[in-house]
Write a protein that holds these residues in place. Structure first.
Motif, mmCIF file in Angstrom:
data_model
loop_
_atom_site.group_PDB
_atom_site.id
_atom_site.type_symbol
_atom_site.label_atom_id
_atom_site.label_comp_id
_atom_site.label_asym_id
_atom_site.label_seq_id
_atom_site.Cartn_x
_atom_site.Cartn_y
_atom_site.Cartn_z
ATOM 1 N N ALA A 179 15.936 46.917 47.555
ATOM 2 C CA ALA A 179 15.925 45.592 48.176
ATOM 3 C C ALA A 179 16.995 45.472 49.253
ATOM 4 O O ALA A 179 16.709 45.057 50.394
ATOM 5 C CB ALA A 179 16.122 44.516 47.109
ATOM 6 N N ILE A 212 16.235 47.771 52.328
ATOM 7 C CA ILE A 212 15.156 47.240 53.171
ATOM 8 C C ILE A 212 15.634 46.019 53.947
ATOM 9 O O ILE A 212 15.386 45.880 55.151
ATOM 10 C CB ILE A 212 13.924 46.892 52.312
ATOM 11 C CG1 ILE A 212 13.294 48.158 51.746
ATOM 12 C CG2 ILE A 212 12.888 46.117 53.137
ATOM 13 C CD1 ILE A 212 12.242 47.918 50.689
ATOM 14 N N GLU A 213 16.337 45.119 53.262
ATOM 15 C CA GLU A 213 16.838 43.915 53.931
ATOM 16 C C GLU A 213 17.837 44.263 55.031
ATOM 17 O O GLU A 213 17.802 43.674 56.120
ATOM 18 C CB GLU A 213 17.482 42.982 52.908
ATOM 19 C CG GLU A 213 16.482 42.311 51.977
ATOM 20 C CD GLU A 213 17.134 41.488 50.885
ATOM 21 O OE1 GLU A 213 16.423 40.725 50.208
ATOM 22 O OE2 GLU A 213 18.365 41.608 50.701
ATOM 23 N N SER A 231 15.598 38.461 57.531
ATOM 24 C CA SER A 231 15.219 39.651 56.773
ATOM 25 C C SER A 231 15.143 39.335 55.284
ATOM 26 O O SER A 231 14.180 39.708 54.605
ATOM 27 C CB SER A 231 16.227 40.775 57.018
ATOM 28 O OG SER A 231 15.829 41.954 56.357
ATOM 29 N N PHE A 257 11.596 39.273 53.248
ATOM 30 C CA PHE A 257 11.446 40.246 52.166
ATOM 31 C C PHE A 257 11.261 39.563 50.818
ATOM 32 O O PHE A 257 10.495 40.040 49.979
ATOM 33 C CB PHE A 257 12.665 41.181 52.112
ATOM 34 C CG PHE A 257 12.570 42.194 51.003
ATOM 35 C CD1 PHE A 257 11.690 43.255 51.088
ATOM 36 C CD2 PHE A 257 13.350 42.075 49.857
ATOM 37 C CE1 PHE A 257 11.579 44.187 50.054
ATOM 38 C CE2 PHE A 257 13.257 42.997 48.825
ATOM 39 C CZ PHE A 257 12.366 44.054 48.930
ATOM 40 N N LEU A 292 8.341 43.594 56.284
ATOM 41 C CA LEU A 292 9.170 42.953 55.263
ATOM 42 C C LEU A 292 8.303 42.170 54.276
ATOM 43 O O LEU A 292 8.525 42.229 53.061
ATOM 44 C CB LEU A 292 10.187 42.017 55.926
ATOM 45 C CG LEU A 292 11.353 42.692 56.653
ATOM 46 C CD1 LEU A 292 12.122 41.673 57.487
ATOM 47 C CD2 LEU A 292 12.291 43.382 55.665
ATOM 48 N N GLY A 336 7.974 43.311 50.365
ATOM 49 C CA GLY A 336 8.414 42.333 49.378
ATOM 50 C C GLY A 336 7.297 41.819 48.503
ATOM 51 O O GLY A 336 7.534 41.335 47.395
#
Length: 447
Positions: A134, A137-138, A166, A170, A204, A208
């Protein structure tokens, strides 16, 4: 005494109570004068609505986030989205791991419930991976967005915008702070033809929304070359809904909202508006200007929602897939629902039917009530209610004009949508004893 009380609390109850506490804390902070841009106290009902839509990662707003709230207020919203998106038990585990605290069996059961994980084995290791995925990716999304926005604003402000959006996309919250740049309630409509913004935001939303279980398997796939039945169903169904929705929106809106755009803009918009109803919540087209056919298509996509184990709402893509599979099996005269040469247990089909029936009943009930309390047309009300239930956040413009009664009703729908109807049912009726006998079989004529 304290320990005995905790042992009597079921995982659904602790999750429900935790979200309520988080929302109340957020409401108090957002109602403070320091949280608003003009330094004036925000009405508690509006602060309560914003805290709920942030913690439940919905995205519906009664006031524009970017123009109404100060930096302090926006940071509170950012934290609510992060905690609400990953789950407060996951965030609590982060601190426990940081301080090397032992995770008890009870806490592991709560984690299993919060992440919709199938097994208790390895749950802490799985949570550790979820947190790493998490935040990675963010952070990646934030940096790309910051670089893109640094062309129109100072880099420190661009980085702040990148981090906020972001996390928002996400966690599938869909809240934005673009108001000061492009005007209130405009979301990302000014970036409709921007390939970088569209690609990053869609990625995103997708990452997510597929769920952390699927995300972990996709990342491991190059090594193990294997996907579970759950991941196969999620990825295939999500792909069909995404591409199918984009094609239909392209056809429906080609001579309407898409007409003034370039070919690339038409493609970006169709793809973005197809993936966003799956609990993303952001938009690059004005939803209110779309044709009724497109708006109803978005209602269907919002109702289906994201995947189990994600922050998204709706009945979930697996539930939808099981329903379609059951219908096909019945038409073909087959007894079993089969996916990828694997038969599903009967209780999976029954659960899918139950979730769908309860979800439809919830949307119908609140749509009827809101049609009576709000002065607008039926489709607009149904769109807003489905958006709240699916924790999507797309709006046709009704939410900012809701009455206080309407705001309370939408708050309830958002909470039900985030927790899930069955989780709330288990919260109210935790001890469900198994039947010790079965009644004689009877027959009812159907069809």
């Amino acid at each position: 005494m304290k320990k005995s009380i905790l042992t009597k609390i079921s995982p659904p109850q602790i999750l429900t109570a935790g979200f309520i506490v988080i929302i109340l804390i957020g409401s108090i902070l957002l109602s403070l004068p320091y949280a608003s841009e003009d330094g004036v106290h925000t009405p508690f009902i509006d602060a309560f609505f914003t805290a709920t839509t942030s913690a439940c990662v919905t995205g519906l707003v009664v006031v524009d986030t970017g123009t109404h709230y100060s930096t302090f207020g926006e940071v509170v919203i950012l934290m609510l989205m992060q905690v609400g998106g990953l789950g407060f038990m996951t965030m609590a585990t982060l601190f426990a791991l940081a301080f090397r605290k032992r995770i008890s069996l009870r806490e592991r059961l709560w984690l299993q419930e919060s992440m919709s994980h199938t097994s208790l084995e390895g749950i802490v290791r799985f949570i550790r991976r979820v947190l790493i995925y998490a935040f990675t990716i963010e952070l990646t999304g934030a940096l790309i967005l910051a670089i893109r926005w640094s062309a129109i604003m100072p880099f420190d402000k661009a980085l702040y915008y990148g981090v906020f959006h972001s996390v928002s996309l996400f966690t599938n919250a869909g809240l934005d702070i673009m108001g000061p740049l492009h005007g209130p309630f405009n979301s990302f409509t000014n970036h409709v033809d921007d390939p970088v913004i569209n690609a990053v935001l869609m990625m995103l939303i997708f990452l997510g929304g597929i769920g952390f279980i699927v995300l972990a398997e996709v990342i491991d796939y190059p090594k193990i070359r294997k996907l579970s039945l759950h991941s196969k169903v999620v990825l295939n169904t999500s792909g069909i809904l995404f591409l199918g929705g984009a094609v239909l929106l392209f056809i429906f809106e080609f001579t309407n909202t898409l007409e003034p755009l370039s070919l690339s803009g038409k493609l970006y918009s169709s793809l973005f508006q197809s993936i966003s109803p799956r609990s993303g919540g952001a938009n690059t087209l004005n939803i209110a200007d779309m044709r009724n056919a497109s708006q109803f298509l978005l209602i269907i996509l919002m109702f289906i929602g994201a995947s189990p184990g994600s922050a998204g709402g709706g009945i979930k893509v697996t539930t939808f897939a099981i329903l379609v599979g059951a219908v096909i099996a019945m038409i073909r005269g087959k007894e079993d629902v089969v996916f990828f040469k694997r038969r599903l247990a009967k209780d999976r089909v029954h659960k899918a039917l139950t979730i769908t029936a309860v979800s439809v009943a919830t949307i119908v009930l609140f749509t009827m009530i809101l049609t009576a309390t709000e002065r607008t047309d039926f489709l607009t009300v149904m769109f807003e209610v489905t958006s709240a239930f699916g924790t999507t956040g797309l709006s046709m413009g009704l939410t900012p004009n809701l009455t206080d009664i309407g705001k309370i009703l939408i708050i309830i729908v958002m909470f039900v949508g985030r927790m899930g109807p069955l989780t709330l049912a288990y919260t109210l009726v935790p001890n469900q004893a198994k039947e010790l006998y079965r009644h004689p079989e009877g027959k009812i004529i159907i069809g």
